[in-house]
Write a protein that holds these residues in place. Sequence first.
Motif, PDB file in Angstrom:
ATOM      1  N   ARG A  21       0.833  -1.214   0.000  1.00  0.00           N
ATOM      2  CA  ARG A  21       0.000   0.000   0.000  1.00  0.00           C
ATOM      3  C   ARG A  21       0.863   1.258   0.000  1.00  0.00           C
ATOM      4  O   ARG A  21       0.579   2.214  -0.713  1.00  0.00           O
ATOM      5  CB  ARG A  21      -0.925   0.010   1.216  1.00  0.00           C
ATOM      6  CG  ARG A  21      -2.144  -0.839   1.013  1.00  0.00           C
ATOM      7  CD  ARG A  21      -3.124  -0.660   2.164  1.00  0.00           C
ATOM      8  NE  ARG A  21      -3.488  -2.001   2.557  1.00  0.00           N
ATOM      9  CZ  ARG A  21      -3.605  -2.446   3.783  1.00  0.00           C
ATOM     10  NH1 ARG A  21      -3.423  -1.650   4.789  1.00  0.00           N
ATOM     11  NH2 ARG A  21      -3.927  -3.689   4.026  1.00  0.00           N
ATOM     12  N   PHE A  22       1.902   1.243   0.807  1.00  0.00           N
ATOM     13  CA  PHE A  22       2.807   2.390   0.868  1.00  0.00           C
ATOM     14  C   PHE A  22       3.460   2.618  -0.494  1.00  0.00           C
ATOM     15  O   PHE A  22       3.469   3.737  -1.012  1.00  0.00           O
ATOM     16  CB  PHE A  22       3.874   2.154   1.943  1.00  0.00           C
ATOM     17  CG  PHE A  22       4.914   3.230   2.009  1.00  0.00           C
ATOM     18  CD1 PHE A  22       4.628   4.445   2.611  1.00  0.00           C
ATOM     19  CD2 PHE A  22       6.180   3.022   1.483  1.00  0.00           C
ATOM     20  CE1 PHE A  22       5.588   5.443   2.681  1.00  0.00           C
ATOM     21  CE2 PHE A  22       7.138   4.009   1.550  1.00  0.00           C
ATOM     22  CZ  PHE A  22       6.849   5.224   2.152  1.00  0.00           C
ATOM     23  N   CYS A  25       1.016   3.970  -3.037  1.00  0.00           N
ATOM     24  CA  CYS A  25       0.728   5.391  -2.812  1.00  0.00           C
ATOM     25  C   CYS A  25       1.863   6.275  -3.304  1.00  0.00           C
ATOM     26  O   CYS A  25       1.627   7.353  -3.840  1.00  0.00           O
ATOM     27  CB  CYS A  25       0.485   5.648  -1.330  1.00  0.00           C
ATOM     28  SG  CYS A  25      -1.046   4.941  -0.731  1.00  0.00           S
ATOM     29  N   LYS A  28       2.360   5.305  -7.448  1.00  0.00           N
ATOM     30  CA  LYS A  28       1.159   5.573  -8.254  1.00  0.00           C
ATOM     31  C   LYS A  28       1.019   4.631  -9.451  1.00  0.00           C
ATOM     32  O   LYS A  28       0.406   4.974 -10.440  1.00  0.00           O
ATOM     33  CB  LYS A  28       1.133   7.031  -8.756  1.00  0.00           C
ATOM     34  CG  LYS A  28       1.194   8.057  -7.674  1.00  0.00           C
ATOM     35  CD  LYS A  28      -0.082   8.087  -6.893  1.00  0.00           C
ATOM     36  CE  LYS A  28      -0.063   9.259  -5.927  1.00  0.00           C
ATOM     37  NZ  LYS A  28      -0.807   9.004  -4.740  1.00  0.00           N
ATOM     38  N   GLY A 120       4.114   9.496   3.812  1.00  0.00           N
ATOM     39  CA  GLY A 120       3.587   8.507   2.879  1.00  0.00           C
ATOM     40  C   GLY A 120       2.434   7.723   3.460  1.00  0.00           C
ATOM     41  O   GLY A 120       1.391   7.546   2.818  1.00  0.00           O
ATOM     42  N   PHE A 124      -0.656   9.734   1.805  1.00  0.00           N
ATOM     43  CA  PHE A 124      -0.937   8.871   0.666  1.00  0.00           C
ATOM     44  C   PHE A 124      -1.665   7.595   1.065  1.00  0.00           C
ATOM     45  O   PHE A 124      -2.519   7.117   0.336  1.00  0.00           O
ATOM     46  CB  PHE A 124       0.360   8.499  -0.058  1.00  0.00           C
ATOM     47  CG  PHE A 124       1.163   9.690  -0.489  1.00  0.00           C
ATOM     48  CD1 PHE A 124       0.612  10.668  -1.291  1.00  0.00           C
ATOM     49  CD2 PHE A 124       2.469   9.838  -0.081  1.00  0.00           C
ATOM     50  CE1 PHE A 124       1.347  11.759  -1.687  1.00  0.00           C
ATOM     51  CE2 PHE A 124       3.217  10.927  -0.473  1.00  0.00           C
ATOM     52  CZ  PHE A 124       2.650  11.895  -1.274  1.00  0.00           C
ATOM     53  N   GLY A 125      -1.324   7.039   2.224  1.00  0.00           N
ATOM     54  CA  GLY A 125      -1.908   5.769   2.640  1.00  0.00           C
ATOM     55  C   GLY A 125      -3.184   5.904   3.441  1.00  0.00           C
ATOM     56  O   GLY A 125      -3.920   4.931   3.598  1.00  0.00           O
ATOM     57  N   GLY A 126      -3.428   7.085   3.999  1.00  0.00           N
ATOM     58  CA  GLY A 126      -4.649   7.308   4.754  1.00  0.00           C
ATOM     59  C   GLY A 126      -4.634   6.752   6.166  1.00  0.00           C
ATOM     60  O   GLY A 126      -5.677   6.656   6.811  1.00  0.00           O
TER      61      GLY A 126
END
Length: 159
Positions: A21-22, A25, A28, A120, A124-126
Amino acid sequence: MKCDANTFAQMYETVYKDLYRFALCIMKNQHEAEDAVSEAVIAAYENVRKLRNADAFKSWMFTILSNICKKKLKNATKEALCSWEDTYESFSVEEKDIGLLVDIRRAFFVLEEEEQIVIGLSVFGGYNSKEIGKMLSLNSNTVRSKRRRALQKMECVLR
């Protein structure tokens, strides 16, 4: 740290989803993210003897992955900038926003490795500060402070 393949696999199993996931993100791109994670796993396995504490495995893996993503993006940015210089004049206004993305990536790479990981995972990862703190073995207040300072650094670069 002494570690056989089975032990490494067990430790990796606890972090592989978060690593992917990292990377996704940051990169992309699914294939680029998969490549980055694969490179990180190989590098980690080859250097696992340098890891002194098994409890630090997760943050150690994120540091390795962050470095690999940073290197890949830096190379991709250099290649893209070379090709953009020739064709930039023909881009529409909307396509010229690519320059903003390059600026944001440049600002991101000004950050220290741990700051990149925090940003990140957060932006980006939430992930929230409590989740990031658990991943990196940090207090959630420390994560919030690091995030705020990192975003301030990025803001200075983007001005």
